[in-house]
Design an enzyme around this catalytic site. Structure first.
Site, short mmCIF file in Angstrom:
data_model
loop_
_atom_site.label_atom_id
_atom_site.label_comp_id
_atom_site.label_asym_id
_atom_site.label_seq_id
_atom_site.Cartn_x
_atom_site.Cartn_y
_atom_site.Cartn_z
N ASN A 155 36.14 71.01 62.42
CA ASN A 155 36.84 71.57 63.58
C ASN A 155 35.89 72.14 64.63
OD1 ASN A 155 36.16 73.74 61.95
ND2 ASN A 155 38.03 74.88 62.36
N LYS A 178 25.17 69.10 54.99
CA LYS A 178 26.14 68.02 54.78
C LYS A 178 27.28 68.26 55.76
CE LYS A 178 29.88 67.82 52.58
NZ LYS A 178 30.67 67.23 53.68
N ALA A 180 30.87 67.45 57.86
CA ALA A 180 32.18 66.93 57.44
C ALA A 180 32.18 65.41 57.56
CB ALA A 180 33.28 67.54 58.30
N SER A 233 37.79 75.48 53.32
CA SER A 233 38.96 76.09 52.69
C SER A 233 38.57 77.07 51.59
CB SER A 233 39.85 74.99 52.08
OG SER A 233 39.19 74.43 50.96
N GLU A 254 32.65 81.13 54.65
CA GLU A 254 33.58 81.42 55.75
C GLU A 254 34.80 80.58 55.47
OE1 GLU A 254 35.72 81.03 58.56
OE2 GLU A 254 34.17 80.19 59.87
N CYS A 288 40.02 78.59 62.01
CA CYS A 288 40.31 79.56 60.94
C CYS A 288 40.80 80.88 61.52
CB CYS A 288 39.06 79.83 60.12
SG CYS A 288 38.37 78.36 59.42
N GLU A 385 47.81 78.58 56.02
CA GLU A 385 47.08 78.36 57.27
C GLU A 385 47.68 77.11 57.92
OE1 GLU A 385 42.87 77.67 56.69
OE2 GLU A 385 42.42 79.10 58.29
C1 SIN Z 1 36.30 78.46 62.56
O1 SIN Z 1 37.42 78.06 62.82
O2 SIN Z 1 35.88 78.40 61.40
C2 SIN Z 1 35.34 79.03 63.57
C3 SIN Z 1 35.96 79.52 64.82
C4 SIN Z 1 34.98 80.20 65.74
O3 SIN Z 1 33.78 80.30 65.47
O4 SIN Z 1 35.43 80.67 66.77
#
Ligand code: SIN
Length: 484
Positions: A155, A178, A180, A233, A254, A288, A385
């Site tokens: 993402n 690595k 995605a 995830s 994260e 996220c 999510e």
């Molecule tokens: C993420 O969605 O993991 C990162 C979002 C961000 O850095 O703003």
């Protein structure tokens, strides 16, 4: 074949002509058109293991450079990225679907981590500690943790790499990434520019694969890997944590979020609507830290819903490569299926669709921006999510209810709230069990602040001086025999 031909974008043919490998096993698909735009070489466990051995050999030379020398190379990398922003943005949009304007923003955001850590690497200070005995001196130094590995998401295919690699390199570590499976090309472009800037080949490698599990195993089990950083995830984070235990690999995780976005009755409603648009619909809701549940106080519920709906209806949906588009496709069929099922389940459980609620006419991976009302905490959409452009709205009565509802989740990444009461700003800020909390703002990402979560949302911080510490070990040095 060069990416420009494959992507049907204006990617600079000479600079990025080697990115794709026509014989590669990893095929990359544009989610807007679902056509294959290129192929990348897939590395197996053996190849990654050999690259780790080489990184382990190369890292001592890199660590022996002064922080200023490393900074100078990192700043060249930063500059090269910004010089190539258009090409990189086109690659990002083609691989992950986000609108070009957001892709350009991501390149700038990604580059900012390199500049920040280039500077911060010079400040990896030790300390002297008042001694406990007259003939002894006590001090600490900080040293690079060693060879590191990273597993990064689709993402933010550029920024999530630089947020990990820049502090590692600034600290004097080697790093293997690595990327995605969906987004290897932007990662390979970053690697190419890093090497052009002077980062030694073996010190930073990007190794795409069709077999992520095997590479994860190598990262966790190779004795030279001292640190693993993962964005993705919670489920995969937990698996990696268990695997990393054997070698006691230091982890940064994260992981998933379930961000509450709270609108109190005394909020500036216009500002709250704009904040909700920024937070909820960035990257079509696929971050996220996207608002996942919008909690609105009774007194302003109807007004907020009306104004938010007006704004959501204006969002332009389409391929990210079309100038002016604000909502691109979701990443793949699984993503769109999940969003559709969550909305259908919410409706069956009593929620109402105010706008949207369907696959968009733009194509099979596009979901029409959606507002749902009548949502409550029992529905799957408030516990999962969403990763899509859906804003579920939940009513609440008072401040204590809002904090309780917001905290009623195993996740604790980001939270947002809007109020004009200064006392409430502080009370709610303290009351929310989240790693990042924004009041009266819907966007909190920056290289200068610590990004990371509480509870099931992760371990460690990225960005800021805390992000550098993740790649440093503290050594306590005792100097005895100081007296004559
Ligand atoms: C993420 O969605 O993991 C990162 C979002 C961000 O850095 O703003």
């Amino acid at each position: 074949m060069c990416p420009c031909q494959l992507l049907e974008h204006n990617v600079n043919t000479t600079r990025f002509s080697q990115l794709t490998d026509p014989a590669g096993q990893l095929s990359v698909t544009n989610p807007a058109t679902q056509s294959v735009i290129g192929r990348a070489r897939s590395y197996d466990g053996e190849a990654v293991s050999q690259a780790i051995d080489k990184a382990e050999n190369a890292r001592t030379g890199w660590a022996a450079k002064t922080a200023r020398e490393r900074a100078s190379i990192l700043l060249s990398w930063h500059n090269l990225i910004l010089e190539n922003v258009e090409d990189l943005a086109e690659i990002v949009t083609a691989e992950c679907g986000k609108p070009l304007s957001e892709a350009r923003g991501e390149i700038a955001y990604g580059a900012s981590f390199i500049q920040w850590f280039a500077e911060e690497g010079k400040r990896a200070y030790g300390e002297t500690i008042p001694t406990f005995a007259p003939d002894k001196r006590v001090l600490t130094i900080q040293q690079p943790i060693g060879t590191c590995a990273a597993i990064t998401p689709w993402n933010f295919p550029v920024a999530m790499i630089t947020r990990k690699v820049a502090p590692a390199l600034a600290a004097g570590c080697a790093m293997l990434v690595k990327p995605a499976e969906a987004t290897p090309l932007s990662a390979l472009a970053l690697e190419q520019l890093a090497h052009e800037a002077g980062v030694p080949h073996d010190v930073f490698r990007v190794m795409p694969t069709t077999d992520p599990e095997a590479i994860g195993d190598v990262f966790c089990n190779h004795p030279a890997i001292r640190k693993l950083s993962f964005t993705g995830s919670t489920n995969v984070g937990q698996i990696l944590m268990a695997k990393a235990a054997k070698n006691v690999v230091k982890l940064s995780l994260e992981l998933g979020g379930n961000a509450p976005f709270i609108v109190f009755g005394d909020a500036d409603i216009d500002a709250a609507v704009e904040g909700a648009i920024a937070s909820k619909f960035r990257n079509a809701g696929q971050t996220c830290i996207c608002a996942n549940r919008i909690l609105v106080q009774d007194a302003v519920h109807d007004e907020f819903v009306e104004r938010l709906t007006q704004r959501v209806k204006q969002l332009k949906v389409g391929p990210g490569s079309t100038e002016g588009v604000q909502i691109g496709p979701l990443i793949n069929a699984k993503g769109i299926q999940k969003v559709s099922e969550l909305v259908d389940d919410a409706v069956q459980s009593g929620a109402m669709i105010v706008t949207g609620g369907e696959i968009d006419e733009a194509g099979p991976l596009f979901y029409t921006p959606t507002v749902l009302t009548g949502v409550d905490a029992s529905m799957a959409i408030t516990q999962t999510e969403i990763f899509g452009p859906v804003a579920p709205i939940i009513r609440f009565k008072g401040e204590a209810d809002a904090i309780r509802m917001a905290n009623d989740t195993p996740f604790g990444l980001a939270a947002y709230f809007y109020t004009r009461d200064i006392g409430r700003v502080w009370r709610v800020m303290e009351g929310l069990e989240y790693g990042m909390v924004a009041s009266n703002d819907g966007a909190l990402s920056t290289e200068i602040a610590p990004f990371g979560g509480w509870k099931h949302s992760g371990i460690g911080r990225e960005g800021s001086r805390h992000g550098l510490n993740e790649y440093l070990e503290i050594k306590y040095c005792l100097m005895g025999g100081v007296n004559k």
